[in-house]
Each structure stands twice: as C-alpha cells, then as structure tokens.
Design a protein around this motif. Structure first.
Motif, mmCIF file in Angstrom:
data_model
loop_
_atom_site.group_PDB
_atom_site.id
_atom_site.type_symbol
_atom_site.label_atom_id
_atom_site.label_comp_id
_atom_site.label_asym_id
_atom_site.label_seq_id
_atom_site.Cartn_x
_atom_site.Cartn_y
_atom_site.Cartn_z
ATOM 1 N N MET A 1 0.851 -1.183 0.000
ATOM 2 C CA MET A 1 0.000 0.000 0.000
ATOM 3 C C MET A 1 0.897 1.247 0.000
ATOM 4 N N ALA A 2 0.633 2.149 -0.894
ATOM 5 C CA ALA A 2 1.422 3.380 -0.991
ATOM 6 C C ALA A 2 1.109 4.317 0.170
ATOM 7 N N SER A 3 2.099 5.092 0.562
ATOM 8 C CA SER A 3 1.863 6.097 1.598
ATOM 9 C C SER A 3 0.941 7.177 1.043
ATOM 10 N N LYS A 4 0.350 7.952 1.938
ATOM 11 C CA LYS A 4 -0.519 9.051 1.493
ATOM 12 C C LYS A 4 0.289 10.053 0.676
ATOM 13 N N ALA A 5 1.531 10.317 1.082
ATOM 14 C CA ALA A 5 2.361 11.265 0.334
ATOM 15 C C ALA A 5 2.586 10.772 -1.101
ATOM 16 N N GLN A 6 2.817 9.467 -1.277
ATOM 17 C CA GLN A 6 3.006 8.919 -2.620
ATOM 18 C C GLN A 6 1.702 8.980 -3.407
ATOM 19 N N THR A 7 0.583 8.722 -2.753
ATOM 20 C CA THR A 7 -0.716 8.812 -3.413
ATOM 21 C C THR A 7 -0.960 10.242 -3.902
ATOM 22 N N GLY A 62 -5.414 15.758 13.852
ATOM 23 C CA GLY A 62 -6.341 16.845 13.547
ATOM 24 C C GLY A 62 -7.096 17.268 14.796
ATOM 25 N N PRO A 63 -7.985 18.243 14.660
ATOM 26 C CA PRO A 63 -8.689 18.794 15.814
ATOM 27 C C PRO A 63 -9.556 17.797 16.568
ATOM 28 N N VAL A 68 -5.703 12.656 10.790
ATOM 29 C CA VAL A 68 -4.376 13.250 10.693
ATOM 30 C C VAL A 68 -4.439 14.326 9.624
ATOM 31 N N THR A 69 -3.865 15.479 9.899
ATOM 32 C CA THR A 69 -3.763 16.550 8.913
ATOM 33 C C THR A 69 -2.281 16.751 8.612
ATOM 34 N N GLU A 70 -1.926 16.691 7.340
ATOM 35 C CA GLU A 70 -0.529 16.853 6.948
ATOM 36 C C GLU A 70 -0.413 17.858 5.820
ATOM 37 N N THR A 157 1.926 23.958 -1.527
ATOM 38 C CA THR A 157 1.726 23.020 -0.426
ATOM 39 C C THR A 157 0.425 22.269 -0.665
ATOM 40 N N VAL A 158 0.475 20.981 -0.468
ATOM 41 C CA VAL A 158 -0.723 20.152 -0.549
ATOM 42 C C VAL A 158 -1.097 19.796 0.889
ATOM 43 N N ARG A 159 -2.275 20.224 1.322
ATOM 44 C CA ARG A 159 -2.779 19.880 2.660
ATOM 45 C C ARG A 159 -3.777 18.743 2.488
ATOM 46 N N TYR A 160 -3.610 17.711 3.290
ATOM 47 C CA TYR A 160 -4.526 16.588 3.182
ATOM 48 C C TYR A 160 -4.820 16.009 4.563
#
Length: 167
Positions: A1-7, A62-63, A68-70, A157-160
C-alpha cells in the motif's frame, strides 16, 4: 500500500499531465524526482517537461483526534527547451521572461482546475486534499538559468487529511 504522500504525488502528476486549450507549453513528460538534476539530465529531445520534487512534510493529529492533517510541500520545475538567435536579453525572441511566465501560468492553471486532486480514486477518496496553503498560494522563482532551457520553479503546499488508522 502506498503512503498518502506517494498517493498525493501520483494524483498531482496526473493533474499536471492534463492539458487545456489555454496551455501554451504542454509537457511531454511529468516525472517525480528526489532532487533537481543538472542540465545534462534534461532530455534534449523533449520540448517541455515537468519535474516534481517533494519538500518538507509536516503534520499531526487533527482537531478531533480521529484524523491526521498533513502538509506536503511540493516543488515543480517546469523546463522548456529554449533557443534564441542571441544571448542578448534585449534581442531574445521570444524573451525568456515570456516563456517562463507562460510555463508558470500553465502549471498554476492545472493546479487551480484540480485543486482537490479529483483524480484520486477508490478508497483514496477518503483523503481530503487542497493544493496550496490557505488562500491557495503558489510561489514562482524565475531566477534559475540554464543555457538551453527556461526553468521556473514553483512551490506549493498540498494539505490533506485522512483517518488516523490509515497509513
């Protein structure tokens, strides 16, 4: 499974591969890299290419504590092969500045048209994505000089966000 950053990187690559009627310099290649190569690595058989390089990745809970917010900083080097009959900046045709400004406008339009990276599919739609920090800002640096290329560098910046139970 790819990391979120790779996705995110894969979806961003697809967004930058899209061309619109107003695209002046459509890329022939969009490639992810870990560092900027030197001029010799730029393929002289190509007219235009984009290189994507990750920068800082930061984030945390996240709040609500359930997600998780990155933020993933992304650098985009838009390279266009450039030939002019002269190196005199007053006689260049077309001027380097014009080519650089067109490249920046092409990339910025692609990011605006797909700011949520809708090309994410399947389970990955659980990721909420916004390209650009609050306000959707992208910065461009036109100062890089390579003799046979015009190469503005854009930074955004990509916020996800995603569930804390995912990778």
């Amino acid at each position: 499974m790819a990391s979120k950053a790779q996705t995110i990187n894969s979806a961003l690559k697809k967004a930058l591969e899209a061309n619109y009627p107003s695209t002046v310099h459509p890329p022939e290649v969009v490639q992810a890299v870990l560092f900027w190569p030197d001029e010799k690595a730029l393929d002289p058989t190509l007219e235009t290419l984009y290189l994507l390089r990750p920068g800082q990745q930061r984030g945390g809970p996240g709040p609500t504590g359930c997600e998780v917010t990155e933020d993933l900083e992304v650098f985009i080097l838009a390279a266009h092969r450039y030939t002019s009959p002269t190196d005199d900046p007053f006689k260049e045709d077309p001027p380097r500045w014009q080519v650089s400004a067109d490249l920046v406008a092409d990339v910025a339009e692609k990011l605006r048209k797909d700011e949520k990276l809708q090309l994410l599919t399947g389970e990955q739609q659980a990721i909420t994505v916004f390209v650009g920090p609050a306000g959707g800002q992208t910065t461009a640096d036109h100062e890089r000089y390579l003799p046979r290329w015009v190469v503005p560098e854009l930074r955004t910046t990509v916020r996800y966000r995603y569930s804390k139970d995912e990778r």
